[in-house]
Design an enzyme around this catalytic site. Structure first.
Site, PDB file in Angstrom:
ATOM      1  N   CYS A  75       0.874  -1.183   0.000  1.00 34.36           N
ATOM      2  CA  CYS A  75       0.000   0.000   0.000  1.00 34.36           C
ATOM      3  C   CYS A  75       0.906   1.227   0.000  1.00 34.36           C
ATOM      4  CB  CYS A  75      -0.909  -0.010   1.230  1.00 34.36           C
ATOM      5  SG  CYS A  75      -1.947   1.464   1.365  1.00 34.36           S
ATOM      6  N   HIS A 172      -2.258  -4.672 -10.496  1.00 36.39           N
ATOM      7  CA  HIS A 172      -2.975  -3.522 -11.066  1.00 36.39           C
ATOM      8  C   HIS A 172      -3.293  -3.772 -12.533  1.00 36.39           C
ATOM      9  CE1 HIS A 172      -2.461  -0.706  -7.688  1.00 36.39           C
ATOM     10  NE2 HIS A 172      -1.400  -1.461  -7.434  1.00 36.39           N
ATOM     11  N   GLU A 221     -10.259   0.079  -6.043  1.00 35.59           N
ATOM     12  CA  GLU A 221      -9.270  -0.761  -5.380  1.00 35.59           C
ATOM     13  C   GLU A 221      -9.805  -2.154  -5.036  1.00 35.59           C
ATOM     14  OE1 GLU A 221      -6.825   0.487  -2.210  1.00 35.59           O
ATOM     15  OE2 GLU A 221      -6.702   2.568  -2.876  1.00 35.59           O
ATOM     16  N   CYS A 230      -4.828   6.200  -4.757  1.00 36.26           N
ATOM     17  CA  CYS A 230      -4.213   4.879  -4.607  1.00 36.26           C
ATOM     18  C   CYS A 230      -2.747   5.030  -4.968  1.00 36.26           C
ATOM     19  CB  CYS A 230      -4.905   3.865  -5.515  1.00 36.26           C
ATOM     20  SG  CYS A 230      -4.188   2.212  -5.432  1.00 36.26           S
ATOM     21  N   GLY A 233      -1.462   2.319  -7.182  1.00 33.24           N
ATOM     22  CA  GLY A 233      -2.184   2.504  -8.447  1.00 33.24           C
ATOM     23  C   GLY A 233      -1.570   3.619  -9.275  1.00 33.24           C
TER      24      GLY A 233
HETATM   25  N1  LIG Z   1      -6.342  -2.171  -2.382  1.00 33.55           N
HETATM   26  C1  LIG Z   1      -4.929  -2.502  -2.546  1.00 33.55           C
HETATM   27  C2  LIG Z   1      -4.161  -2.224  -1.229  1.00 33.55           C
HETATM   28  C3  LIG Z   1      -4.080  -0.736  -0.913  1.00 33.55           C
HETATM   29  C4  LIG Z   1      -3.418   0.025  -2.022  1.00 33.55           C
HETATM   30  C5  LIG Z   1      -3.610   1.536  -2.027  1.00 33.55           C
HETATM   31  N2  LIG Z   1      -4.435   2.080  -0.973  1.00 33.55           N
HETATM   32  C6  LIG Z   1      -2.270   2.248  -2.118  1.00 33.55           C
HETATM   33  O1  LIG Z   1      -2.139   3.381  -1.640  1.00 33.55           O
HETATM   34  O2  LIG Z   1      -1.350   1.654  -2.743  1.00 33.55           O
HETATM   35  C7  LIG Z   1      -4.790  -3.985  -2.895  1.00 33.55           C
HETATM   36  O3  LIG Z   1      -5.681  -4.761  -2.534  1.00 33.55           O
HETATM   37  O4  LIG Z   1      -3.774  -4.334  -3.521  1.00 33.55           O
END
Ligand SMILES: N[C@H](CCC[C@H](N)C(=O)O)C(=O)O
Length: 287
Positions: A75, A172, A221, A230, A233
């Site tokens: 994250c 992603h 997400e 994100c 992301g």
């Molecule tokens: N939902 C993402 C985790 C959090 C990523 C996001 N909040 C960031 O800042 O990178 C996943 O399941 O891979």
């Protein structure tokens, strides 16, 4: 069981941060869900857990749970909040730390202007390692990137979107759209997130290229739904855009909740994510 927590946000992606060095933190999936619930708990996109490292050369271990209760590999916005938290709590007096995660070591650095820059490591681009099942699909080469056709069903219609697949430790799928504000994120996001060709599900990015060093981005997400920003992301979108020949590093990423900056020097090189990390409030909760 009483739990002290800190509520934080990075460009509007919000977190409950827990010090598991000085308090017992060991919850069930249902308890993670409840903590993240915006009505029955504190509310957050992700829960971040600070632990002592289990590998040499690291200062901390960083665990991440999505609001659906699932533990995930990485994250990016959370990494900045993590660095701010351990500094503010006196758990570290260093400006740069090395942090063990499920997908490898990352290195956040506190900047003089209050922002945080994170060495997120190098992206993983081999589809099978994302993981993405490209079996039987014909990829479309664009620059150094391969765009994969994903068939989606919208009512009785079948549409196909072309996605780049990138792992930043977490998976992603990034597509370029003409206008993020009118992109069908709510409808298409879950379909991509749960698409069978992503065995671990996937974060679905929708990127609008404004110019070669500036994009707008929305991300539906995995395990959390659309967030205001994100971090991984943004990294994945910029890596895909550079490989497609659309972007030049560094790139300004305008998310709905704020601005991020991403720098990447090319294959095999780390991606650097810079942006804000803000403490909102402290609290206690009985779980
Ligand atoms: N939902 C993402 C985790 C959090 C990523 C996001 N909040 C960031 O800042 O990178 C996943 O399941 O891979």
């Amino acid at each position: 069981m009483k739990l002290t927590f800190t509520k934080m946000q990075g460009a509007g992606n919000d977190f409950v941060v827990l010090d598991a060095i000085n308090q017992q933190v060991d919850f069930s999936t249902e308890q993670w869900r409840r903590l993240a619930d915006r009505r029955f708990g504190v509310g957050a996109d992700q829960i971040l857990v600070v632990e002592r490292p289990t590998v040499p050369g690291c200062d901390f271990r960083y665990r991440i749970f999505n609001s659906d209760g699932g533990e995930v590999e990485q994250c990016g916005n959370g990494a900045r909040a993590f660095a701010r938290f351990v500094s503010d709590k006196g758990l570290s007096r260093e400006r740069s730390i090395r942090v063990q995660t499920m997908s490898g070591i990352i290195a956040p650095r506190l900047e003089d202007d209050g922002s945080v820059t994170v060495d997120m490591g190098a992206p993983v681009l081999e589809p099978a390692a994302v993981p993405f099942d490209a079996e039987g699909l014909e990829g479309h080469l664009e620059g150094r990137d391969t765009l994969w056709p994903l068939p989606l069903h919208q009512g009785v219609l079948e549409t196909t979107v072309l996605v780049s697949t990138v792992s930043m430790g977490n998976p992603h799928a990034v597509q370029v759209v003409d206008d993020v504000d009118t992109a069908p994120v709510a409808e298409m996001g879950p379909q991509i997130e749960q698409h069978l060709r992503f065995p671990k599900r996937v974060n679905a990015g929708f990127m609008q290229v404004l110019e070669r060093k500036h994009v707008k981005l929305r991300v539906y997400e995995r395990g959390a739904g659309e967030t205001l920003a994100c971090g991984t992301g943004a990294c994945a979108a910029v890596v895909a855009g550079i490989r497609r020949g659309l972007l030049d590093s560094p790139v300004r990423v305008s998310a709905r909740g704020g601005e991020l900056s991403i720098a990447w020097a090319g294959e095999g090189e780390p991606v650097y994510l810079s942006g804000p990390a803000v403490t909102v409030f402290e609290g206690e909760i009985e779980l």
